[in-house]
Motif scaffolding. Structure first.
Motif, short mmCIF file in Angstrom:
data_model
loop_
_atom_site.label_atom_id
_atom_site.label_comp_id
_atom_site.label_asym_id
_atom_site.label_seq_id
_atom_site.Cartn_x
_atom_site.Cartn_y
_atom_site.Cartn_z
N PRO A 56 -6.74 16.97 4.32
CA PRO A 56 -6.12 16.75 3.25
C PRO A 56 -7.00 16.32 2.03
N LYS A 57 -6.42 16.77 1.00
CA LYS A 57 -7.28 16.64 -0.48
C LYS A 57 -7.30 15.28 -0.82
N ILE A 58 -7.71 14.27 -0.26
CA ILE A 58 -7.54 12.80 -0.46
C ILE A 58 -8.50 12.63 -1.61
N TRP A 59 -9.49 13.30 -1.73
CA TRP A 59 -10.65 13.11 -2.89
C TRP A 59 -10.05 13.16 -3.95
N ALA A 60 -8.82 14.00 -4.18
CA ALA A 60 -8.22 14.54 -5.51
C ALA A 60 -7.16 13.39 -5.72
N TRP A 61 -6.52 13.31 -4.83
CA TRP A 61 -5.45 12.32 -5.07
C TRP A 61 -4.83 11.50 -3.59
N LYS A 62 -4.23 10.59 -3.74
CA LYS A 62 -3.68 9.92 -2.30
C LYS A 62 -4.99 9.40 -1.62
N GLU A 63 -5.76 8.87 -2.10
CA GLU A 63 -7.04 8.30 -1.40
C GLU A 63 -6.60 7.53 -0.29
N TRP A 64 -5.60 6.64 -0.42
CA TRP A 64 -5.12 5.69 0.58
C TRP A 64 -4.81 6.43 2.08
N ARG A 65 -4.78 7.76 1.98
CA ARG A 65 -4.60 8.53 3.30
C ARG A 65 -5.86 8.49 4.16
N VAL A 66 -6.84 8.05 3.65
CA VAL A 66 -8.14 8.02 4.49
C VAL A 66 -7.98 6.95 5.57
N LYS A 67 -7.14 6.02 5.20
CA LYS A 67 -7.14 4.75 6.41
C LYS A 67 -6.11 5.50 7.57
N ASP A 68 -5.43 6.22 7.39
CA ASP A 68 -4.59 6.98 8.46
C ASP A 68 -5.51 7.99 8.99
N ILE A 69 -6.29 8.78 8.30
CA ILE A 69 -7.29 9.85 8.96
C ILE A 69 -8.08 8.93 9.87
N LYS A 70 -8.88 7.85 9.39
CA LYS A 70 -9.83 7.24 10.30
C LYS A 70 -9.03 6.64 11.38
N LYS A 71 -7.91 6.34 11.46
CA LYS A 71 -7.06 5.73 12.70
C LYS A 71 -6.63 6.58 13.42
N TYR A 72 -6.08 7.74 13.01
CA TYR A 72 -5.14 8.50 13.98
C TYR A 72 -5.96 10.06 14.40
N ILE A 73 -7.11 10.38 13.48
CA ILE A 73 -7.56 11.82 13.74
C ILE A 73 -8.89 11.49 14.34
N ASP A 74 -9.13 12.08 15.75
CA ASP A 74 -10.45 12.18 16.29
C ASP A 74 -11.16 13.15 16.04
N ASN A 75 -10.91 14.24 15.32
CA ASN A 75 -12.13 15.26 14.67
C ASN A 75 -11.38 16.00 13.52
N LEU A 76 -12.04 15.65 12.45
CA LEU A 76 -11.51 16.57 11.14
C LEU A 76 -12.72 17.41 10.82
N TYR A 77 -12.06 18.75 10.65
CA TYR A 77 -12.94 20.12 10.36
C TYR A 77 -12.43 20.35 8.83
N SER A 78 -13.57 20.29 8.19
CA SER A 78 -13.38 20.42 6.71
C SER A 78 -13.75 22.04 6.22
N ILE A 79 -13.13 22.65 5.22
CA ILE A 79 -13.45 23.88 4.84
C ILE A 79 -13.99 23.84 3.31
N LEU A 80 -14.58 22.59 2.87
CA LEU A 80 -15.12 22.33 1.60
C LEU A 80 -16.49 21.72 1.76
N PRO A 81 -17.68 22.10 1.33
CA PRO A 81 -18.81 21.28 1.78
C PRO A 81 -19.12 20.16 1.34
N PHE A 82 -18.51 19.88 0.13
CA PHE A 82 -18.62 18.42 -0.62
C PHE A 82 -17.90 17.39 0.33
N GLU A 83 -16.93 17.74 0.97
CA GLU A 83 -16.05 16.91 1.85
C GLU A 83 -16.77 16.03 2.78
N GLU A 84 -17.96 16.60 3.48
CA GLU A 84 -18.81 15.56 4.28
C GLU A 84 -19.37 14.32 3.62
N ALA A 85 -19.88 14.61 2.72
CA ALA A 85 -20.46 13.52 1.71
C ALA A 85 -19.32 12.30 1.43
#
Length: 387
Positions: free
Chosen positions: A118-147
């Motif tokens: 999800p493009k939480i780096w653009a908006w709805k950053e609060w979703r990172v809490k749910d991602i950390k809590k409920y997602i075991d593995n996240l696969y990104s298609i944009l290289p800057f998302e790792e950082a």
């Protein structure tokens, strides 16, 4: 192994279908259940439990109207998870629905993997809490998302960008320019072309196409053509343009872009595809409202840029004409140097080359499937982290 996949829109259906195909090559006994579309059905050779068309809504008012149906579909999805008990739930983009389902699956002790962050780096950053809590593995298609996720103490894996392979395939199957021009019925086969990509939704097209046309008309030595979205009828474009002779191209957007001198492109994935093809562009996004909308957008967005080439490069490679800045005069001014040999044109094309190297050559769907299947084989029973 048992795999459940969920995609809520056409692009997700495409990417998820490729993941299904790749998993089948790696796991001959793979069993699938899924929420998605026709492409996933073809790949899995079975019908979706829910077709994504029942999930696909746009805008606040439409969400309100269809809220009972959306909640019913979420309940149905939870029921599938509970009955099927997949070894892994693979969610593809579509965060409003998928993050709710992720929470449920996690609490059922089921592993949850997410393809296309999800493009939480653009908006709805609060979703990172749910991602950390409920997602075991996240696969990104944009290289800057790792950082970006690293700052939130969460590890993601960049797997490559699907548009790279899609555009490489399209460029490898282009018809000769002469055949394309003749087939599409261009009046003047010699006149250079400006491509207009006004978006895939009717609202975007209404807002952006008239400005694009008027800007293109400022250059009488060029002709222009609209790259049409598959679900939008030709009549609609001509009504918006108030031009019964408007040149509209269906099913050949990469070809049109490749044979165009420059393009006017509504913000979205099309900006990345245009860059991968190598066509200089001006990014346009005219929305309802003027400066107030722009100020609100500035407050909501957490990034300096909107266009994907600029985000990937963290630099202003392509000009962004947004909201009240998206006027005929300003768009034409930015377009002018791109229609001739100029430092601005060379700057863009060189930026595209660097961007392409940053995206790499990984086939995203193959890489994701490999990571998922290999990890299931080595650790087949991965309990979810109970709250």
């Amino acid at each position: 192994m048992k795999y459940m996949l969920v995609a809520g829109e056409a692009s997700g259906d495409l990417h998820a279908s490729n993941v299904i195909e790749a998993i089948k090559k790696l796991d001959s006994e793979a069993q699938f259940r899924f929420i998605g579309g026709d492409l996933m059905e073809k790949a899995a050779r079975k019908s979706p439990d829910i077709h994504y068309e029942k999930l696909n809504v746009m805008g606040f008012s439409e969400v309100l109207r269809k809220l009972p149906a959306l909640l019913s579909n979420l309940r149905a999805a939870k029921k599938i998870v509970k009955e099927f008990k997949p070894d892994v739930l693979i969610l593809v983009d579509y965060p409003g629905f998928n993050l709710k389902l992720a929470k449920y699956a996690h609490n059922q002790g089921i592993r949850v993997d997410y393809f296309i962050s999800p493009k939480i780096w653009a908006w709805k950053e609060w979703r990172v809490k749910d991602i950390k809590k409920y997602i075991d593995n996240l696969y990104s298609i944009l290289p800057f998302e790792e950082a970006y996720y690293q700052k939130h103490n969460y590890k993601v894996k960049y797997v490559g960008n699907p548009s790279v392979q899609e555009i490489d395939h399209a460029l490898g199957h282009l018809p000769p320019k002469k055949h394309f021009i003749e087939r599409q019925g261009f009046e003047d086969g010699e006149k250079p072309i400006i491509a207009l990509l006004p978006g895939s939704r009717k609202g975007e097209i209404r807002n952006n196409l008239p400005i694009m046309i008027e800007a293109a008309k400022r250059f009488p030595d060029f002709q222009f053509a609209v790259a049409a979205a598959p679900a939008i009828p030709e009549k609609f474009y001509r009504e918006i343009a108030q031009d019964p002779g408007l040149q509209v191209v269906f099913g050949a957007t990469p070809t049109l872009l490749k044979y165009s001198t420059a393009a006017l492109v509504t913000s979205g994935t099309a900006t990345l595809e245009t860059a991968l093809i190598g066509t200089p562009q001006v990014v346009c996004y005219r929305a309802n409202g003027v400066k107030l909308s722009y100020k609100i957008m500035e407050k909501l967005l957490k990034v300096k840029y909107v266009a994907l080439p600029n985000l990937i490069m963290n630099n202003s490679i392509v000009p962004e004409m947004l909201v009240h800045n998206c006027t005929v005069d300003k768009v034409a001014r930015e377009l002018s140097p791109l229609l001739q040999h100029s430092p601005r044109r060379e700057w863009q094309i060189n930026g595209y080359r660097i961007m392409r190297r940053r995206l790499g050559n990984s086939v995203a769907s193959d890489y994701v499937a490999e990571l998922i299947v290999d990890s299931l084989k080595t650790t087949p029973d991965i309990p979810g982290k109970k709250e």
